[in-house]
Write a protein that holds these residues in place. Structure first.
Motif, PDB file in Angstrom:
ATOM      1  N   PHE A 444      81.488 -42.636 -19.354  1.00  0.00           N
ATOM      2  CA  PHE A 444      80.531 -41.724 -19.987  1.00  0.00           C
ATOM      3  C   PHE A 444      79.127 -41.938 -19.415  1.00  0.00           C
ATOM      4  O   PHE A 444      78.392 -40.982 -19.156  1.00  0.00           O
ATOM      5  N   SER A 445      78.769 -43.200 -19.194  1.00  0.00           N
ATOM      6  CA  SER A 445      77.451 -43.510 -18.635  1.00  0.00           C
ATOM      7  C   SER A 445      77.336 -43.044 -17.191  1.00  0.00           C
ATOM      8  O   SER A 445      76.324 -42.459 -16.784  1.00  0.00           O
ATOM      9  N   VAL A 446      78.363 -43.303 -16.396  1.00  0.00           N
ATOM     10  CA  VAL A 446      78.328 -42.924 -14.985  1.00  0.00           C
ATOM     11  C   VAL A 446      78.187 -41.412 -14.830  1.00  0.00           C
ATOM     12  O   VAL A 446      77.499 -40.927 -13.920  1.00  0.00           O
ATOM     13  N   MET A 447      78.804 -40.656 -15.715  1.00  0.00           N
ATOM     14  CA  MET A 447      78.716 -39.199 -15.630  1.00  0.00           C
ATOM     15  C   MET A 447      77.292 -38.690 -15.852  1.00  0.00           C
ATOM     16  O   MET A 447      76.952 -37.568 -15.477  1.00  0.00           O
ATOM     17  N   LYS A 448      76.422 -39.532 -16.416  1.00  0.00           N
ATOM     18  CA  LYS A 448      75.026 -39.152 -16.620  1.00  0.00           C
ATOM     19  C   LYS A 448      74.150 -39.430 -15.405  1.00  0.00           C
ATOM     20  O   LYS A 448      73.014 -38.953 -15.344  1.00  0.00           O
ATOM     21  N   LEU A 449      74.675 -40.183 -14.441  1.00  0.00           N
ATOM     22  CA  LEU A 449      73.872 -40.629 -13.303  1.00  0.00           C
ATOM     23  C   LEU A 449      73.862 -39.542 -12.229  1.00  0.00           C
ATOM     24  O   LEU A 449      74.564 -39.621 -11.215  1.00  0.00           O
TER      25      LEU A 449
END
Length: 659
Positions: A444-449
């Protein structure tokens, strides 16, 4: 715009002012006039005269200016060192003293500028030939090439001249990759910092320019790696003295000149010689590691070299760094690779200008302390480990490092996965030991990068199974969706099936699938990726046969590098004519059962290199000395192989051989 060494002098204080350096902002009104009056210098050939050893009126003027600006640079650097940690009253006194001295420097620079000759002495071919004959053994045939190369070098902008020399020092004879050298060029001040622009992008552009000029060349069969070729490799050594570089090799008795700014001890034996106090860059590589006595030598070197901006240790096997490293307030780059470090000194937190910290290939048990959170200017944190389970634990609060672009080798458990989601400036991320307890939050975090260009994920390893990662499955990977600008992806761990989202990654240029152990053909989805240039499948497919549907005509339109590793692959039977239309390099690594190369390989006209690590019988059949299947590979310029046979239970290896 000012030229040559003047340009670099202007960039450094400008960069500090852009970073809103609290100390220099107090004397901004005194620094800006000095930078401004240097704009009138324009383009001149003083650098050329210095390099060639030609004395002239113009060269004397340029040498005076160079010496004056060096004094000014040291004066500014010393002022910053003194001002850090001073009380308000002491700092006010230091600023008053600084302002007075800077006014004197301004006056002296102006006086030198007023003596600049209106007509420059033209560059003569005889000067270049004299320089070459004093630095190289005379060879009439080679001299023509050297003269041409020397003219190319002379015509380079000064920042590109130094970029070439730094590549020569950092990469050495055998070369290396971009990701290693780019932060060095930035830290050395060879890239102008501008608001809204990344200096790393400019450094990449400079490398591309040097490649286009033939001064740097890409390594055959290696993606995004390069070296300084002959004759530029040898030529650069001849000009280094004029640019205040010094290289010492093993068993060399040469003393470091007192004027040297950039020093390299290559294949150092046991100890590190002492250096001067004006040192800006220090590179140390050891053939077999440094001795225990070298720790005291290193402490003395760092105590004296307080102006260091680049400090790089390779293969020194150092077990610790002295506390003195924390006093290097100008340090921008600190690399300690292939060492035995398990921790960094607490004083590391004082390095408020540090841009790159590279502790890759260091000790197996490494945990960063909270001190790293004080490194506000940190842009690259590299902590790659040779063993896949040797992740590095970073402290909570890592997301406070708002300038961080590269974060490699970390464990994302313990709340770190959630923090990654706010680090939207990240461009490169490598995470180890991905497991069920934090995988969903990590994805979920990586998809924000949205700025991410490079991603590497390694699953937590289960020790059971016949093959590495055979029972180490990626958790919940089907719920992941890659950031839109991602160009490089590495997945290290077993996949139940090929993720469908892989087929939609239009910007992907490099893909590594390691230990996927797939039963299905992985190329069915991958062949339609329009920009994929490099594909590495290391134990990605567990089948014994590859047939023509793996690489069909029209598939992989831009693939240039293909690497396959498999313990079970026996034959690649066929490939369609028109398949792999752009392929340059094909490598079979640890394919010890491989017996057949595909029919149709002879039609891949773009192929330049083939590397085989396969059965001896296959090597025999491909041999140019009567091998019945040599027709498949005889069009390939470079074929390298390591043959393998099994005799009486022992593996017999043949040395690498080129046909």
């Amino acid at each position: 715009m000012a030229a040559s060494f003047v340009t670099l002098f202007q960039w450094k204080p400008n960069s500090l002012l852009l970073q809103e350096n609290e100390i220099l902002l107090g004397v901004k009104d005194q620094i800006e006039p000095l930078i401004g009056q240097l704009d009138s210098v324009g383009s001149f050939t003083g650098d050329v005269g210095r390099i060639l050893g030609r004395e002239s009126c113009h060269g004397s003027w340029a040498s005076e200016l160079r010496g004056m600006l060096r004094q000014a640079e040291v004066f500014v650097d010393d002022f910053i060192i003194r001002a850090y940690g001073q009380t308000k009253k002491d700092r006010e006194d230091s600023i008053a003293e600084f302002v007075k001295e800077l006014q004197n420097i301004n006056s002296r620079v102006l006086e030198i500028l007023n003596r600049r000759p209106r007509v420059e002495t033209p560059l003569m071919l005889d000067d270049i030939q004299l320089f070459l004959r004093s630095n190289f053994v005379y060879d009439e045939e080679k001299e023509t090439d050297l003269v041409s190369c020397m003219l190319n070098y002379i015509n380079l902008p000064y920042d590109l001249k130094l970029s070439l020399l730094f590549c020569r020092v950092f990469l050495g004879r055998y070369g290396g990759n971009r990701d290693g050298v780019v932060p060095v060029l930035v830290a050395a001040g060879l890239v102008q910092e501008k608001p809204g622009e990344l200096m790393e992008d400019k450094a990449h552009e400079n490398i591309d320019k040097l490649i286009s000029l033939g001064m740097i060349e890409e390594l055959e069969g290696h993606w995004d790696s390069f070296k300084v070729p002959s004759p530029y490799f040898e030529l650069s050594l001849g000009v280094m003295k004029a640019e205040d570089f010094f290289i010492s090799t093993a068993n060399s008795d040469s003393m470091v000149p007192p004027t040297a700014r950039h020093v390299s001890f290559h294949e150092a034996d046991n100890t590190i010689p002492n250096t001067n106090s004006f040192l800006h860059s220090l590179f140390v590589s050891a053939k077999d590691g440094l001795s225990e006595a070298s720790s005291d030598c290193l402490r003395n070197v760092l105590h004296n070299a307080k102006l260091l901006r680049v400090l790089d240790f390779k293969n020194t096997q150092l077990k610790s760094l002295p506390d003195e490293v924390g006093k290097l307030v100008h340090l921008r780059y600190l690399g300690v690779t292939h060492s035995k470090l398990n921790e960094l000194p607490e004083s590391i937190s004082n390095l408020r200008n540090l841009q790159t910290l590279d502790i890759s290939w260091s000790g197996y048990e490494f945990e960063l302390s909270n001190g790293v959170l004080n490194l506000a200017q940190l842009r690259h944190l590299k902590m790659y480990r040779p063993m896949n389970d040797n992740e590095v634990r970073v402290p909570q609060g890592i997301s406070r490092l708002r300038n961080l672009q590269t974060l490699e080798g970390i464990y994302a458990g313990g709340g770190i996965a959630k923090e990654l989601g706010v680090m939207t400036q990240l461009r490169s991320l490598e995470v180890r030991c991905v497991s069920d307890d934090h995988a969903d939050e990590l994805y979920f975090s990586v998809m924000k990068l949205t700025m991410l260009r490079k991603l590497s994920l390694t699953v937590e390893r289960e020790r059971s199974g016949s093959y590495m990662y055979e029972n180490s499955f990626f958790p919940c990977l089907e719920s992941f969706s890659p950031p839109p600008l991602l160009q490089t992806l590495k997945l290290n761990g077993r996949l139940i099936e090929m993720p469908l989202w892989l087929g939609s990654m239009e910007n992907l240029t490099k893909l590594q699938m390691c230990y996927s152990h797939l039963s299905e053909n992985p190329t069915t989805i991958l062949q339609f990726l329009p920009n994929l240039k490099e594909l590495a499948m290391w134990h990605a497919y567990k089948g014994k046969r590859m047939e023509k549907e793996f690489f069909r005509a029209g598939g992989f339109p831009n693939l240039e590098y293909l690497e396959i590793a498999s313990h079970v692959l026996v034959e690649w039977t066929e490939m369609e004519e028109g398949a792999l239309p752009s392929l340059k390099s094909l490598c079979f690594r640890n394919c010890l059962e491989l017996m057949v190369l595909p029919e149709g390989l002879q039609h891949v006209a773009t192929l330049q290199t083939l590397r085989l690590h396969a059965q001896e019988d296959l090597i025999r059949r491909l041999s140019p000395n009567g091998g019945p299947e040599n027709y498949k590979i005889k069009h390939i310029p470079l074929v390298t192989y390591i043959g393998h046979t099994l005799t009486s239970g022992f593996n017999q290896w043949r040395k690498s051989r080129t046909e």
